[in-house]
Design an enzyme around this catalytic site. Sequence first.
Site, short mmCIF file in Angstrom:
data_model
loop_
_atom_site.label_atom_id
_atom_site.label_comp_id
_atom_site.label_asym_id
_atom_site.label_seq_id
_atom_site.Cartn_x
_atom_site.Cartn_y
_atom_site.Cartn_z
N HIS A 241 -1.79 0.21 -2.07
CA HIS A 241 -2.48 1.50 -2.02
C HIS A 241 -3.82 1.36 -2.73
CE1 HIS A 241 0.28 4.45 -0.17
NE2 HIS A 241 1.17 3.52 -0.44
N SER B 3 3.31 0.85 -4.69
CA SER B 3 3.38 2.25 -4.24
C SER B 3 2.38 3.14 -4.96
CB SER B 3 4.78 2.81 -4.48
OG SER B 3 5.77 1.91 -4.08
N ARG C 276 3.10 6.11 9.81
CA ARG C 276 4.14 6.43 8.84
C ARG C 276 3.52 6.79 7.50
NH1 ARG C 276 5.65 5.42 3.81
NH2 ARG C 276 5.27 3.19 4.14
N ASP C 277 2.89 5.84 6.83
CA ASP C 277 2.26 6.16 5.54
C ASP C 277 1.08 7.11 5.76
OD1 ASP C 277 2.04 6.05 2.78
OD2 ASP C 277 2.05 3.88 2.70
#
Length: 340
Positions: free
Chosen positions: A198, A169, A15-16
């Site tokens: 991240h 994020s 997904r990411d």
Amino acid sequence: MEAVPHIRIMDTTLRDGMHAMAHQFTPEQMAQVGAALDEAGVDVIEVTHGDGLAGSSFQYGFAAATDEEYLKAVAATLKRAKLAALILPGIGTCEDMRTAVKAGVKVFRIATHVTEADVSEEHMGLAKEMGTEVVGFLMMSHTVGKEKIAEQAKLMESYGADVVYVVDSAGAMIPSEVKEKVSYLCSVLKVPVGFHAHNNLGLAVGNTLAAVDAGATVVDGTLRGLGAGAGNTCTEVLVAALKKAGYKVDMDLYKIMDAATTLEPMMRRPQVIDNSSIILGYAGVYSSFLLHTYRAAEKFRLDPRDILLELGRRKIVGGQEDYILDVAYEMAQKKNIMVG
């Protein structure tokens, strides 16, 4: 004697990681990686377009296949792992969620901006009604203080969330901030607290360890750190670090490393921390903006770092990808750059 904490890892390579692949994984590639993750003992495997269910669009980028095709391809390979899907209210709909459940989804990760948890109520209610696990995902958690995060997390808890995440994020947090926010959330919630990092400042694994030390029991990773911006917490590195730190992780280290080897030939480029990625973390800009910014910088002959700093100054948030072109156009006009 205090029990050794058990840490649950949710892998979001499929997904990411889609952001770094321009959303071009094929269903066959996803099935191959999903099977390897399952074999390694990963508990939850997240699969969708990088921007969640129904994210495939002109604004966010078109995927190589539909969410349903991706989900069904991975579901067919799983023997023990739960299949998860991300949904951002306003992009994905309740009907998309129903389709996802038919395709095999057992976990919904429902993401909102950190100040907008109220928009998740309907989606969380439906997820509970369908018998799935519900994860609340508070994006851009670096932008507000711990009290605001707690206020919004309590809303998600009241809507039925089984876990609530602090989500970095932008890859903008440092370990002390992670520890402060996660520990405070753990003190006010009854449900487990999760953390998603991240790597724009090179701190994803360190920040995740800080989150675990502060009480988080659910954390995210991606194979080879594949993801938006400079990528995510590297799953295989995280497993090794957690095991070395004495935490209980139900994952085979060799097999998760083998899963990363399975992924590697599919990657478009190694996941690195380049100069623009550093600015993402420094300016606190949403990680998935990076490739959009590169395209705008090329079109308007600008330094992508300047665009990212301006986006940070304007506090642009996820869902405003189309605004990047507007900002770049304004900057080019101010510099009298002619665009052909």
